[in-house]
Design an enzyme around this catalytic site. Sequence first.
Site, PDB file in Angstrom:
ATOM      1  N   HIS A 193       0.819  -1.214   0.000  1.00  0.00           N
ATOM      2  CA  HIS A 193       0.000   0.000   0.000  1.00  0.00           C
ATOM      3  C   HIS A 193       0.845   1.254   0.000  1.00  0.00           C
ATOM      4  CE1 HIS A 193      -3.907  -1.393   0.001  1.00  0.00           C
ATOM      5  NE2 HIS A 193      -4.116  -1.626   1.281  1.00  0.00           N
ATOM      6  N   ARG A 229      -7.210  -4.760 -16.264  1.00  0.00           N
ATOM      7  CA  ARG A 229      -7.042  -6.077 -15.621  1.00  0.00           C
ATOM      8  C   ARG A 229      -8.305  -6.397 -14.819  1.00  0.00           C
ATOM      9  NH1 ARG A 229      -1.237  -4.529 -15.153  1.00  0.00           N
ATOM     10  NH2 ARG A 229       0.001  -6.297 -15.889  1.00  0.00           N
ATOM     11  N   ARG A 244      -9.500  -7.084 -20.506  1.00  0.00           N
ATOM     12  CA  ARG A 244      -9.038  -8.468 -20.528  1.00  0.00           C
ATOM     13  C   ARG A 244      -9.966  -9.307 -19.654  1.00  0.00           C
ATOM     14  NH1 ARG A 244      -3.092  -9.720 -18.436  1.00  0.00           N
ATOM     15  NH2 ARG A 244      -3.943  -9.297 -16.384  1.00  0.00           N
ATOM     16  N   GLU A 257       1.155 -14.090 -24.987  1.00  0.00           N
ATOM     17  CA  GLU A 257       2.067 -14.192 -23.838  1.00  0.00           C
ATOM     18  C   GLU A 257       2.579 -15.616 -23.658  1.00  0.00           C
ATOM     19  OE1 GLU A 257      -0.008 -12.891 -20.296  1.00  0.00           O
ATOM     20  OE2 GLU A 257      -1.887 -13.756 -20.965  1.00  0.00           O
ATOM     21  N   ASN A 305       5.419  -9.789 -19.766  1.00  0.00           N
ATOM     22  CA  ASN A 305       5.743 -10.285 -18.417  1.00  0.00           C
ATOM     23  C   ASN A 305       5.688 -11.813 -18.417  1.00  0.00           C
ATOM     24  OD1 ASN A 305       5.526  -7.566 -17.970  1.00  0.00           O
ATOM     25  ND2 ASN A 305       3.563  -7.693 -16.921  1.00  0.00           N
ATOM     26  N   ASP A 306       4.613 -12.336 -18.996  1.00  0.00           N
ATOM     27  CA  ASP A 306       4.500 -13.792 -19.070  1.00  0.00           C
ATOM     28  C   ASP A 306       5.301 -14.365 -20.239  1.00  0.00           C
ATOM     29  OD1 ASP A 306       3.000 -14.855 -16.905  1.00  0.00           O
ATOM     30  OD2 ASP A 306       1.278 -13.730 -17.646  1.00  0.00           O
ATOM     31  N   ARG A 354       8.366 -15.835 -12.824  1.00  0.00           N
ATOM     32  CA  ARG A 354       8.459 -14.378 -12.698  1.00  0.00           C
ATOM     33  C   ARG A 354       8.425 -13.905 -11.250  1.00  0.00           C
ATOM     34  NH1 ARG A 354       2.842 -12.271 -15.493  1.00  0.00           N
ATOM     35  NH2 ARG A 354       2.932 -10.475 -14.162  1.00  0.00           N
ATOM     36  N   CYS A 366       1.193  -4.817 -23.759  1.00  0.00           N
ATOM     37  CA  CYS A 366       0.771  -4.307 -22.447  1.00  0.00           C
ATOM     38  C   CYS A 366       1.648  -4.844 -21.328  1.00  0.00           C
ATOM     39  CB  CYS A 366      -0.692  -4.619 -22.192  1.00  0.00           C
ATOM     40  SG  CYS A 366      -1.059  -6.375 -22.232  1.00  0.00           S
TER      41      CYS A 366
HETATM   42  C1  PEP Z   1       1.821  -9.822 -19.162  1.00  0.00           C
HETATM   43  O1  PEP Z   1       1.867 -11.024 -18.891  1.00  0.00           O
HETATM   44  O2  PEP Z   1       2.708  -9.217 -19.771  1.00  0.00           O
HETATM   45  C2  PEP Z   1       0.649  -9.013 -18.748  1.00  0.00           C
HETATM   46  C3  PEP Z   1       0.487  -7.780 -19.158  1.00  0.00           C
HETATM   47  O3  PEP Z   1      -0.230  -9.579 -17.910  1.00  0.00           O
HETATM   48  P1  PEP Z   1       0.002  -9.834 -16.344  1.00  0.00           P
HETATM   49  O4  PEP Z   1       1.223  -9.079 -15.922  1.00  0.00           O
HETATM   50  O5  PEP Z   1      -1.255  -9.331 -15.697  1.00  0.00           O
HETATM   51  O6  PEP Z   1       0.152 -11.312 -16.297  1.00  0.00           O
HETATM   52 MG    MG Z   2       0.132 -12.163 -18.273  1.00  0.00          MG
END
Ligand code: PEP
Ligand code: MG
Length: 573
Positions: free
Chosen positions: A189, A294, A330, A429, A452-453, A463, A500
């Site tokens: 927070h 999200r 999403r 992803e 990210n994924d 991750r 994204c």
């Molecule tokens: C990603 O995987 O890049 C993504 C944007 O989704 P999240 O980080 O919510 O898994």
């Molecule tokens: Mg993702």
Amino acid sequence: MKKLKGTGASIGVAYAKAYILKTPEFNTSKKKITNVKSEVSKFENALSKTVSQLEKIKSIAAKKLGAEKAEIFDAHIQIATDPEIKNEVQQTIQEQKVCAEHVVASVFDKYHDTFAAMEDAYFKERAADVIDVKNRVLSNVLDVELPDILSIDKEVIIVAHDLTPSETALLNKQYVKGFITDIGGRTSHAAIMARTMEIPAVLGLKTVSETIKNGSYIAIDGKTGEVEIDPSNKKEWQERISKFQKNQIELKKYINLKTKTKDGKTVLLESNVGNPEDAKQALKYGSEGIGLFRSEFLYMGNDHWPTEDEQFEAYKEVLSTCKNQLVVIRTLDIGGDKKLSYFEFPQEMNPFLGYRAIRLCLDKPKIFKTQLRALGRASVYGKLAIMFPMIATIDEFKKAKQMALNCFKQLKKEGHKVSDDIQLGMMVEVPSAAILADQFAIHSDFFSIGTNDLNQYTFACDRMSKEVSYLYQPNNPSLLRLVASTINGGHSQKRWVGMCGEMAGDILSVPLLLGLGLDAFSMSATSIPQARKIINNLSSAECSKLAQKVLNLQTIDEVNKLVTKFLQSKKLL
Ligand code: PEP
Ligand code: MG
């Protein structure tokens, strides 16, 4: 001089005297009492005083931070008015005939431990809320004053073990130049609020609150996580501060500009949001659309599966806020590290490779349809695009798409209005989708690359793991080739391709993504002005040459070196 390194949680540079913020030590030792009735009423009075203090803090926070962020205090008020906790304290005092402060401490600590033991990061961090309320109740029971943050009237950097949400909300930006803490990470927070309030912060410094002396000078960089105690190079830090401030002022110029390269190519800079309030904030940074809503936060912040009407209201609000901009929502991306308190996930060895996102939604059509119906009904309030997460095969995409189309048909049959322009697309992803992007593009209206994924699955690195975090390598040529394959695949069917994942807002990636032909960059809204500055000062032809060159390099270091040199030559670094 002593140098430390923590988690940079909110950007900005500061140099000021340390102000140690310490919650007083409460004496909660076990004392026998004789007058049970008066002890219970002492506790009850302290509890109601706590509730009214929290109401007051909430209204101050609402004025400073906006209603949505002030909702944190609803959680506190909920804890302070929880009948179960209240009963437990009352009963224990009555049964054991011990002092209120001892019972309050032990009951609240028990609830704290329950939250702290949960795996989900969100719930784990709620444990801090319980302690926040406990300290306030104890201060009222024992009549000990909590530190008065509002009375700070000189420039300081606050040093604390942890900053509770109520403490953070009361910080006065005029005097509080930054804060550092022993514990906490980017999602705590304190971090979220620091970013909203634009106060530099470095967290997770372990024992800093015990080692720094009140009044000693400290310097912090909220981006890099650097902290220096009694710095010998004051001038250097002051230069860093003025460079940061100058840059911030310069970046403001870019908020209201269009995103256009020097050779006339336009792309979109959009924002990633978790709720409708974030979408309102995003507009202030010059966001040109929502590239990722999200929706899982609607589910995670609830104690039940959100109903069709509850979801409809949230989607309607975000679409109405961004009326003329595309809003990409999403569908439920739950599982992996994102858990729900009201749903039991199967025990799996590798949850990130298991039952999550679209896999779960296709398996639970009732849950999925509720969301698709809410989206269909909300679609008339703006420009909606729906995207499915974690798509690995064309069959999965086709099934999800068909379910959406069936829901829209059914809604119309029931007399609801549904837009005819809803785009149905997917996140890329999973490497299988990136490799076969040209075929996926026959079915999908657009792609949004989730790096990210994609990074996690390409390098086979969890991750969430600190130990293998060195494998977070978005600019590694192997990942860049998957990005290129996705963009080319999408374009072969004239589909737009966005991104994204965090990479989209990374200064060292932006020129490459532009050069590879990315159409939309979606990032945390505060990064938009910086990304726009870079794009508006580059030519897409030059970036394209650079991108082609890096696709044939071997390591991320080689790539970053080349991009750094390129940006330096343009005076953009
Ligand atoms: C990603 O995987 O890049 C993504 C944007 O989704 P999240 O980080 O919510 O898994
Ligand atoms: Mg993702």
